[in-house]
Structures are given as structure tokens and as C-alpha cells.
Design an enzyme around this catalytic site. Structure first.
Site, PDB file in Angstrom:
ATOM      1  N   GLY A 162       5.599  13.871   4.808  1.00  0.00           N
ATOM      2  CA  GLY A 162       5.857  13.300   6.125  1.00  0.00           C
ATOM      3  C   GLY A 162       4.608  12.655   6.702  1.00  0.00           C
ATOM      4  O   GLY A 162       3.989  11.804   6.073  1.00  0.00           O
ATOM      5  N   SER A 163       4.220  13.090   7.896  1.00  0.00           N
ATOM      6  CA  SER A 163       3.054  12.510   8.565  1.00  0.00           C
ATOM      7  C   SER A 163       1.752  13.209   8.211  1.00  0.00           C
ATOM      8  O   SER A 163       0.690  12.795   8.674  1.00  0.00           O
ATOM      9  CB  SER A 163       3.252  12.578  10.088  1.00  0.00           C
ATOM     10  OG  SER A 163       4.381  11.826  10.483  1.00  0.00           O
TER      11      SER A 163
ATOM     12  N   GLU B  17       4.510   3.528  10.355  1.00  0.00           N
ATOM     13  CA  GLU B  17       3.098   3.659  10.735  1.00  0.00           C
ATOM     14  C   GLU B  17       2.871   4.808  11.724  1.00  0.00           C
ATOM     15  O   GLU B  17       1.991   4.748  12.576  1.00  0.00           O
ATOM     16  CB  GLU B  17       2.549   2.344  11.330  1.00  0.00           C
ATOM     17  CG  GLU B  17       2.892   1.089  10.561  1.00  0.00           C
ATOM     18  CD  GLU B  17       2.321   1.053   9.155  1.00  0.00           C
ATOM     19  OE1 GLU B  17       1.785   2.076   8.690  1.00  0.00           O
ATOM     20  OE2 GLU B  17       2.430   0.012   8.500  1.00  0.00           O
TER      21      GLU B  17
ATOM     22  N   PHE C 181       0.837  -1.193   0.000  1.00  0.00           N
ATOM     23  CA  PHE C 181       0.000   0.000   0.000  1.00  0.00           C
ATOM     24  C   PHE C 181       0.871   1.242   0.000  1.00  0.00           C
ATOM     25  O   PHE C 181       1.988   1.249   0.507  1.00  0.00           O
ATOM     26  CB  PHE C 181      -0.991  -0.001   1.166  1.00  0.00           C
ATOM     27  CG  PHE C 181      -0.424   0.422   2.495  1.00  0.00           C
ATOM     28  CD1 PHE C 181      -0.750   1.649   3.039  1.00  0.00           C
ATOM     29  CD2 PHE C 181       0.407  -0.429   3.209  1.00  0.00           C
ATOM     30  CE1 PHE C 181      -0.238   2.028   4.275  1.00  0.00           C
ATOM     31  CE2 PHE C 181       0.919  -0.060   4.444  1.00  0.00           C
ATOM     32  CZ  PHE C 181       0.591   1.183   4.970  1.00  0.00           C
TER      33      PHE C 181
END
Length: 401
Positions: A135-136, A379, A127
Site C-alpha cells: 500500500g502506502s 501518488e 516508474f
């Protein structure tokens, strides 16, 4: 079986699966992991063994040819595999996130087409959410899908794609403004596309290029890549769930599973580091006795074991929460945060116990020392987990009036 990280309340089937995986890890992964990792070699023989065990279909429902097992069973298997070599757990993790997203959000046709072959490991999933500059901040993605008749045309650059080369199905998150007017919240104008491709590098289908493996400090063997889309045409029936604008929610659901997985990986790596540390401490002698008999080392081993046990308990709790159908973002965030931080600390303590030999590539702890930092990032960083945890706690403990 070791005293640490036992899980109460498992069924006989779960115990049998875990015993089989543990034996496989001890016999087929641990003896070759360090050599393969130093060569950055894809562990094809190990992957073939996992396919024979049926692990690629572990969480896929029985109606689609899988074993229909729980997230808890999967997480405990990941813990065992990461104990042998974390890279191998990464190979199955992204596959399972895509399978989970299909199971939860796919159309009937999409499930029937993909899941049976994913259960056999014939179709391998990956995925793609991250991009070079965001980034996040997932809401800042710039990859875009534009509708053109019965197809969508995708353009953009994605980053940090685990299994980018070896996968044959990639769930790709893009922005899709079609049907979502100006002023729509960014997370409501995203769509997940199911992109089929050939395994390998270079142009793997018209408009889609996998440039090559990114050279990394650790987490070797598994291929981590970029993904470049330039006029990539995807049929409308490959929109996950058949409706645009739901991609952010679908991806976040998958990432919750991924966070439990990263927690499990942290537990597995920490367990292996403890095993190496406690073993070496009983073999190495200083001042006329094994260093394990020195109080300073015993204190260190006690702290390491307690962290292993605590991280495992939180990981199991997060998996069971998800399996119950309840919201588990708080528990998954806590488990991922604690397990990854504790993993880093346990690995460093085992490294210190090894003294100068920990710096030698001949010793397994050197590999673990380079692998553990990836878990601090994968994650979602610790800072992202703490944001999630803090927001959820304020929801739960909101002051009335």
C-alpha cells in the site's frame, strides 16, 4: 478562453505552448476520448501527436534535445490534457517523473544515454515503486537486488505500473542491503534501477515479465500492469546516480513532481466537469425555463467554479515552489489533497446536474465520474497527504522551549 483557471505571470512562450496544447485537446482528444475510453483502446494517434508537439521533451533540458521548460509549464499542459482525457495525461506523467529523476540524480553517462531519446519520445518512461502488499508503506518493499560481480540480480513483484506495457525504460525501486548493514533504516537500503525493456506484454527481457493490463473501473486506455522480476540481471551502471542506498530519496523527489501532476489532472478534470455542467444547465428546461435559471442550480455552479479556481491556484503555487528550488512537499501535498477532493465533488455535482442522463454512457460526464476516484489514490491517498501536511506544519510551527 474561459474565465476560470487563468494563470498570471506567464511568459509569451508559456502562453504559446498552452494555446497549442489547448487547441490540440479541443480538436484531437475531446472528440474521440469517450469512444476510445469505452473500448479501453490505447490512444496511439493522440500519443503520436504529442510527440510531434515535442511534449515528451517539455521539461528535459535543451542540451539533451528537450524544451527545457519549467514544472509550472508542464503542470499547466497536464491540466489542459486531463481536461480532454485524463488517461492521456497519465501516459506522459510517468515518462516525466523518470526524466526528472534522471535529470536530478542520474550520472552524466545516464543522462547522455537516455534523455535525448526520451525528449523525442523514442524511449518512454515508467516508474515502479508499489507492491501488492505494501500500500502506502514504501519502507515495506520486499523486491530485492543482490550484487553479483558487475551486475545485480533483481527478484520481486511490483504493482500498479502505469505505462507498464508501452514503456521501454522503467525506474524500479528495490531493497539492496549491499553496503548497508543490519540495523540500517529501511529507507536507507533502497536503490533505484534503470531497467530497459521491450514494449509489450509477456517476457519483455530475460527475467522480466509484464503479465498484461489490469482491468480498471476508469482510467482506461492507458496500460496499468504488474511487473514480475525473476532473476533479472541489471548492470551496475544502471543504478540511478551510480550509488546504492539513495533510491528512496530519488523516488520521493520524483513523487513530489507526480503530486503536482495529479493536482493538475484534478484541476483539468474538474474544469471539464464544470464546462459540461454549466453547458447542460443552459440547455435543459424544467418548469418552463432552463435549469440554470433555478437558484439551486446557480448555487451549485457557483460552488463548482470556486472549487475549480481554488484547486488551480494551489496547484500553480506548488509548481512554482518546486521550480524555485525550495522544498515543496507541504505545498505539493496540499495541492494534491485539495485538487483531488474538489475534483470528485465538482464531477459529482456536474453528474447531478445532468440528472438521469449522467448515468448514460452517451454523455461524457459518465466517463469523468469513473475517472475522478483514481485521483483520490494516485501518488498517495488523502490520508497520506494529511500526514505529510501535518508533520510539515509541526516543523514550521514548532513551539520552542
Amino acid at each position: 478562453m474561459a474565465r476560470l483557471a487563468r494563470t498570471a505571470g506567464l511568459t509569451e512562450v508559456q502562453q504559446e505552448i498552452l494555446s497549442t496544447v489547448r487547441d490540440f485537446v479541443d480538436k484531437e482528444i475531446i472528440p474521440v476520448a469517450t469512444e476510445l475510453e469505452h473500448r479501453d483502446e490505447y490512444p496511439q494517434a493522440i500519443v503520436d501527436g504529442l510527440k510531434e508537439l515535442g511534449l515528451f521533451g517539455l521539461m528535459i533540458p535543451e542540451e539533451y534535445g528537450g524544451l527545457g521548460e519549467s514544472l509550472l509549464t508542464y503542470a499547466l499542459c497536464v491540466e489542459e490534457i486531463a481536461r480532454g482525457w485524463m488517461s492521456v495525461s497519465g501516459i506522459i506523467n510517468t515518462h516525466f517523473i523518470v526524466a526528472y529523476m534522471l535529470k536530478q540524480h542520474g550520472t552524466r553517462e545516464q543522462k547522455e544515454y537516455f534523455l535525448p531519446r526520451m525528449a523525442l519520445g523514442e524511449v518512454r518512461g515508467a516508474f515502479s515503486m508499489s507492491e501488492p502488499a505494501l500500500g502506502s508503506d514504501v519502507s515495506a518493499i520486499t523486491s530485492k537486488a543482490v550484487k553479483d560481480g558487475d551486475e545485480y540480480v533483481l527478484n520481486g513483484q511490483k504493482m500498479w505500473l502505469t505505462n507498464g506495457g508501452t514503456s521501454t525504460l522503467v525506474a524500479v525501486l528495490t531493497r539492496s542491503d549491499e553496503g548497508h548493514g543490519e540495523g540500517t533504516a529501511p529507507h536507507k537500503s533502497m536503490t533505484t534501477f534503470l531497467v530497459e525493456k521491450e514494449a509489450g506484454f509477456g517476457e519483455v527481457r530475460p527475467g522480466l515479465t509484464i503479465p498484461g493490463k489490469i482491468d480498471k473501473m476508469g482510467y482506461k486506455g492507458v496500460d496499468t500492469t504488474e511487473l514480475l522480476m525473476d532473476g533479472l540481471r541489471i548492470p551496475a551502471n544502471r543504478v540511478l546516480g551510480g550509488q546504492t542506498g539513495r533510491g528512496f530519496y530519488q523516488m520521493m523527489d520524483g513523487v513530489e513532481v507526480g503530486r503536482v501532476n495529479v493536482a493538475a489532472r484534478g484541476c483539468g478534470v474538474a474544469q471539464r466537469a464544470f464546462e459540461l455542467g454549466v453547458s447542460y444547465a443552459q440547455q435543459r428546461h424544467t418548469f418552463g425555463k432552463p435549469i440554470a435559471q433555478h437558484q439551486a442550480i446557480q448555487f451549485k455552479l457557483a460552488e463548482m467554479a470556486t472549487k475549480v479556481e481554488a484547486a488551480h491556484a494551489m496547484m500553480v503555487n506548488a509548481a512554482r515552489k518546486k521550480d524555485s528550488g525550495e522544498r515543496n512537499d507541504l505545498e505539493a501535498g496540499m495541492a494534491k489533497y485539495l485538487a483531488s477532493e474538489y475534483c470528485k465533488e465538482v464531477v459529482e455535482d456536474a453528474f447531478r446536474i445532468h440528472g438521469g442522463y449522467g448515468f448514460s454512457k452517451e454523455y461524457e460526464i459518465e466517463r469523468l465520474y469513473r475517472e475522478a476516484p483514481m485521483l483520490l489514490i494516485g501518488e498517495g491517498t488523502a490520508e497520506i497527504q494529511k500526514m505529510i501536511i501535518g508533520r510539515r506544519l509541526l516543523e514550521e510551527y514548532r513551539v520552542q522551549g
